[in-house]
Design a protein around this motif. Structure first.
Motif, PDB file in Angstrom:
ATOM      1  N   ASP A 287       0.825  -1.209   0.000  1.00  0.00           N
ATOM      2  CA  ASP A 287       0.000   0.000   0.000  1.00  0.00           C
ATOM      3  C   ASP A 287       0.861   1.260   0.000  1.00  0.00           C
ATOM      4  O   ASP A 287       0.568   2.229  -0.716  1.00  0.00           O
ATOM      5  N   ILE A 288       1.924   1.243   0.804  1.00  0.00           N
ATOM      6  CA  ILE A 288       2.817   2.406   0.873  1.00  0.00           C
ATOM      7  C   ILE A 288       3.521   2.624  -0.469  1.00  0.00           C
ATOM      8  O   ILE A 288       3.619   3.752  -0.964  1.00  0.00           O
ATOM      9  N   VAL A 289       3.996   1.532  -1.065  1.00  0.00           N
ATOM     10  CA  VAL A 289       4.683   1.635  -2.366  1.00  0.00           C
ATOM     11  C   VAL A 289       3.732   2.167  -3.433  1.00  0.00           C
ATOM     12  O   VAL A 289       4.084   3.052  -4.222  1.00  0.00           O
ATOM     13  N   TYR A 290       2.502   1.621  -3.466  1.00  0.00           N
ATOM     14  CA  TYR A 290       1.501   2.098  -4.426  1.00  0.00           C
ATOM     15  C   TYR A 290       1.243   3.595  -4.238  1.00  0.00           C
ATOM     16  O   TYR A 290       1.167   4.356  -5.219  1.00  0.00           O
ATOM     17  N   THR A 291       1.089   4.020  -2.993  1.00  0.00           N
ATOM     18  CA  THR A 291       0.766   5.421  -2.721  1.00  0.00           C
ATOM     19  C   THR A 291       1.907   6.342  -3.110  1.00  0.00           C
ATOM     20  O   THR A 291       1.684   7.398  -3.740  1.00  0.00           O
ATOM     21  N   ILE A 292       3.139   5.969  -2.761  1.00  0.00           N
ATOM     22  CA  ILE A 292       4.298   6.803  -3.124  1.00  0.00           C
ATOM     23  C   ILE A 292       4.433   6.896  -4.639  1.00  0.00           C
ATOM     24  O   ILE A 292       4.668   7.983  -5.195  1.00  0.00           O
ATOM     25  N   ALA A 293       4.273   5.759  -5.319  1.00  0.00           N
ATOM     26  CA  ALA A 293       4.337   5.774  -6.785  1.00  0.00           C
ATOM     27  C   ALA A 293       3.234   6.654  -7.360  1.00  0.00           C
ATOM     28  O   ALA A 293       3.460   7.426  -8.311  1.00  0.00           O
ATOM     29  N   GLY A 294       2.029   6.573  -6.779  1.00  0.00           N
ATOM     30  CA  GLY A 294       0.923   7.417  -7.240  1.00  0.00           C
ATOM     31  C   GLY A 294       1.212   8.891  -7.062  1.00  0.00           C
ATOM     32  O   GLY A 294       0.916   9.717  -7.945  1.00  0.00           O
ATOM     33  N   ILE A 295       1.805   9.249  -5.928  1.00  0.00           N
ATOM     34  CA  ILE A 295       2.167  10.649  -5.665  1.00  0.00           C
ATOM     35  C   ILE A 295       3.157  11.151  -6.712  1.00  0.00           C
ATOM     36  O   ILE A 295       3.010  12.253  -7.252  1.00  0.00           O
ATOM     37  N   LEU A 296       4.169  10.338  -7.017  1.00  0.00           N
ATOM     38  CA  LEU A 296       5.193  10.751  -7.989  1.00  0.00           C
ATOM     39  C   LEU A 296       4.603  10.908  -9.386  1.00  0.00           C
ATOM     40  O   LEU A 296       4.940  11.863 -10.110  1.00  0.00           O
ATOM     41  N   PHE A 297       3.726   9.987  -9.783  1.00  0.00           N
ATOM     42  CA  PHE A 297       3.094  10.100 -11.102  1.00  0.00           C
ATOM     43  C   PHE A 297       2.206  11.341 -11.178  1.00  0.00           C
ATOM     44  O   PHE A 297       2.209  12.058 -12.195  1.00  0.00           O
ATOM     45  N   CYS A 298       1.430  11.599 -10.136  1.00  0.00           N
ATOM     46  CA  CYS A 298       0.573  12.789 -10.132  1.00  0.00           C
ATOM     47  C   CYS A 298       1.405  14.067 -10.151  1.00  0.00           C
ATOM     48  O   CYS A 298       1.079  15.025 -10.861  1.00  0.00           O
ATOM     49  N   GLY A 299       2.476  14.097  -9.353  1.00  0.00           N
ATOM     50  CA  GLY A 299       3.354  15.256  -9.351  1.00  0.00           C
ATOM     51  C   GLY A 299       3.960  15.505 -10.719  1.00  0.00           C
ATOM     52  O   GLY A 299       4.045  16.649 -11.190  1.00  0.00           O
ATOM     53  N   PHE A 300       4.374  14.419 -11.376  1.00  0.00           N
ATOM     54  CA  PHE A 300       4.942  14.529 -12.721  1.00  0.00           C
ATOM     55  C   PHE A 300       3.903  15.066 -13.704  1.00  0.00           C
ATOM     56  O   PHE A 300       4.197  15.955 -14.522  1.00  0.00           O
ATOM     57  N   ALA A 301       2.680  14.543 -13.637  1.00  0.00           N
ATOM     58  CA  ALA A 301       1.618  15.006 -14.540  1.00  0.00           C
ATOM     59  C   ALA A 301       1.324  16.482 -14.339  1.00  0.00           C
ATOM     60  O   ALA A 301       1.149  17.236 -15.313  1.00  0.00           O
ATOM     61  N   LEU A 302       1.280  16.918 -13.087  1.00  0.00           N
ATOM     62  CA  LEU A 302       0.942  18.311 -12.799  1.00  0.00           C
ATOM     63  C   LEU A 302       2.057  19.267 -13.207  1.00  0.00           C
ATOM     64  O   LEU A 302       1.827  20.250 -13.927  1.00  0.00           O
ATOM     65  N   LYS A 303       3.283  19.001 -12.760  1.00  0.00           N
ATOM     66  CA  LYS A 303       4.372  19.954 -12.971  1.00  0.00           C
ATOM     67  C   LYS A 303       4.990  19.877 -14.366  1.00  0.00           C
ATOM     68  O   LYS A 303       5.513  20.871 -14.859  1.00  0.00           O
ATOM     69  N   SER A 304       4.933  18.716 -15.001  1.00  0.00           N
ATOM     70  CA  SER A 304       5.560  18.565 -16.316  1.00  0.00           C
ATOM     71  C   SER A 304       4.596  18.770 -17.479  1.00  0.00           C
ATOM     72  O   SER A 304       5.035  19.018 -18.604  1.00  0.00           O
ATOM     73  N   PHE A 305       3.286  18.670 -17.207  1.00  0.00           N
ATOM     74  CA  PHE A 305       2.315  18.779 -18.292  1.00  0.00           C
ATOM     75  C   PHE A 305       1.241  19.840 -18.026  1.00  0.00           C
ATOM     76  O   PHE A 305       1.111  20.797 -18.809  1.00  0.00           O
ATOM     77  N   LEU A 306       0.462  19.676 -16.973  1.00  0.00           N
ATOM     78  CA  LEU A 306      -0.752  20.471 -16.814  1.00  0.00           C
ATOM     79  C   LEU A 306      -0.494  21.900 -16.368  1.00  0.00           C
ATOM     80  O   LEU A 306      -0.965  22.853 -16.996  1.00  0.00           O
ATOM     81  N   VAL A 307       0.212  22.084 -15.257  1.00  0.00           N
ATOM     82  CA  VAL A 307       0.395  23.426 -14.691  1.00  0.00           C
ATOM     83  C   VAL A 307       1.129  24.377 -15.652  1.00  0.00           C
ATOM     84  O   VAL A 307       0.665  25.501 -15.878  1.00  0.00           O
ATOM     85  N   PRO A 308       2.261  23.983 -16.255  1.00  0.00           N
ATOM     86  CA  PRO A 308       2.967  24.925 -17.149  1.00  0.00           C
ATOM     87  C   PRO A 308       2.164  25.332 -18.373  1.00  0.00           C
ATOM     88  O   PRO A 308       2.414  26.386 -18.962  1.00  0.00           O
ATOM     89  N   ASN A 309       1.200  24.498 -18.768  1.00  0.00           N
ATOM     90  CA  ASN A 309       0.423  24.773 -19.988  1.00  0.00           C
ATOM     91  C   ASN A 309      -0.994  25.258 -19.696  1.00  0.00           C
ATOM     92  O   ASN A 309      -1.821  25.321 -20.594  1.00  0.00           O
ATOM     93  N   GLN A 310      -1.268  25.579 -18.423  1.00  0.00           N
ATOM     94  CA  GLN A 310      -2.578  26.082 -17.992  1.00  0.00           C
ATOM     95  C   GLN A 310      -3.711  25.115 -18.322  1.00  0.00           C
ATOM     96  O   GLN A 310      -4.814  25.517 -18.672  1.00  0.00           O
ATOM     97  N   PHE A 311      -3.412  23.823 -18.205  1.00  0.00           N
ATOM     98  CA  PHE A 311      -4.432  22.798 -18.381  1.00  0.00           C
ATOM     99  C   PHE A 311      -4.944  22.385 -17.012  1.00  0.00           C
ATOM    100  O   PHE A 311      -4.335  22.680 -16.000  1.00  0.00           O
ATOM    101  N   PHE A 312      -6.051  21.700 -17.003  1.00  0.00           N
ATOM    102  CA  PHE A 312      -6.589  21.251 -15.731  1.00  0.00           C
ATOM    103  C   PHE A 312      -7.309  19.922 -15.923  1.00  0.00           C
ATOM    104  O   PHE A 312      -7.409  19.397 -17.033  1.00  0.00           O
ATOM    105  N   ASP A 313      -7.794  19.382 -14.840  1.00  0.00           N
ATOM    106  CA  ASP A 313      -8.438  18.077 -14.815  1.00  0.00           C
ATOM    107  C   ASP A 313      -9.811  18.248 -14.190  1.00  0.00           C
ATOM    108  O   ASP A 313     -10.201  19.348 -13.814  1.00  0.00           O
ATOM    109  N   GLY A 314     -10.551  17.164 -14.042  1.00  0.00           N
ATOM    110  CA  GLY A 314     -11.820  17.232 -13.349  1.00  0.00           C
ATOM    111  C   GLY A 314     -11.635  17.031 -11.859  1.00  0.00           C
ATOM    112  O   GLY A 314     -10.523  16.876 -11.354  1.00  0.00           O
ATOM    113  N   GLY A 315     -12.731  17.044 -11.124  1.00  0.00           N
ATOM    114  CA  GLY A 315     -12.692  16.757  -9.703  1.00  0.00           C
ATOM    115  C   GLY A 315     -12.022  17.827  -8.867  1.00  0.00           C
ATOM    116  O   GLY A 315     -11.899  18.991  -9.271  1.00  0.00           O
TER     117      GLY A 315
END
Length: 289
Positions: free
Chosen positions: A12-40
């Motif tokens: 569970d801890i490994v899954y969560t840490i991996a999830g955090i890193l993937f989300c961080g990568f998606a936000l900082k490398s793709f969405l935030v710099p390009n003014q994109f967003f997601d749902g929820g």
């Protein structure tokens, strides 16, 4: 008992840490710099960041807090604590990990930003936590109004995308809808996996041969219900006893099963239903080999 549970806790801890890193990568490398967003809730956080220029790391934690508290009552306290730790971990990740901007191509951003976000959220869910509180809100709201959870989530996201279209422009909102769709499909794939199970019900006069081939050829376990078939409009009073066969297969096996059944009886009535989770029985024994 604690020794047996430890490997699952580590997973569970490994899954969560991996999830955090993937989300961080998606936000900082793709969405935030390009003014994109997601749902929820993530989409709300990104909107606040773009409109008021708050730091996304702080916003994403603060916006999730009410839903984490709600989760303690709607789900359980363990889930709420895991989610709190995961969301705080995501905030720290966004502050300290120097993810580079990957691309400015809008189509690539909308697709791969959604894919990496979906992988992250899905992995966190497999770890027993959530990085987006909209599911908890939908669960709470669904108990007070006559809408399904999916309809509530859709309604909330429509409002988010309308606000985004007004403030950031229609093209950005449309690309972001693609991001949300990609993320949603990826979450389903990560959580349910390639081995997503499908329940298959078969009603046929040739049920004996079908049962034998399901077990001996496909190696599937079966359940048999006793029923009646017939009751047609022109001969309502005529019916015959029949064995109703139920089995569970992976979605990759559905086509093979359907072809096998129709080879035996091309008039057989076959219908399928999605199964979110299956364990034990033949499935469990097969998984061990």
């Amino acid at each position: 008992m604690k020794v047996l549970r430890l490997p699952q806790q580590i997973a569970d801890i490994v899954y969560t840490i991996a999830g955090i890193l993937f989300c961080g990568f998606a936000l900082k490398s793709f969405l935030v710099p390009n003014q994109f967003f997601d749902g929820g809730v993530t989409g709300v956080s990104l909107l606040l960041h773009e409109i008021y220029h708050f730091n996304i790391a702080y916003v994403i934690v603060i916006v999730n807090l009410p839903f984490i508290l709600m989760g303690a009552y709607q789900v359980n306290k363990t889930f709420a604590l895991k989610t709190l730790a995961a969301v705080i971990g995501l905030g720290i990740c966004l502050l300290v990990v120097p993810f580079p901007q990957v691309t400015t191509d809008k189509l690539l951003v909308s697709i791969f930003g959604g894919v990496f976000m979906g992988i992250g959220v899905g992995l966190a869910m497999r770890g027993g936590s959530a990085l987006d509180g909209i599911e908890v809100l939908a669960l709470y709201t669904g108990k007070h109004i006559s809408f399904t959870i999916s309809e509530i989530i859709l309604g909330i996201n429509i409002v988010i995308f309308l606000i985004a279209a007004f403030h950031l422009g229609l093209p950005t909102a449309l690309y972001s809808i693609l991001t949300y769709y990609t993320a949603s499909r990826t979450i389903n794939f990560v959580v349910e996996g390639l081995e997503e199970y499908t329940g298959v019900t078969i009603i046929s006069g040739q049920s004996e041969e079908i049962k034998e081939r399901l077990v001996m050829e496909l190696g599937r376990g079966i359940t048999v219900y006793k029923g009646e078939r017939g009751f047609l409009k022109e001969s309502f009073d005529i019916s015959n006893p029949v064995d109703i066969v139920f089995t569970v297969v992976t979605r990759l096996e559905v086509s093979r099963l359907r072809n096998m059944v129709h080879e035996i009886d091309n008039k057989a009535f076959v219908f399928t239903s999605s199964i979110k989770e299956a364990a034990g029985g033949v499935l469990k024994r097969r998984a061990r080999h």
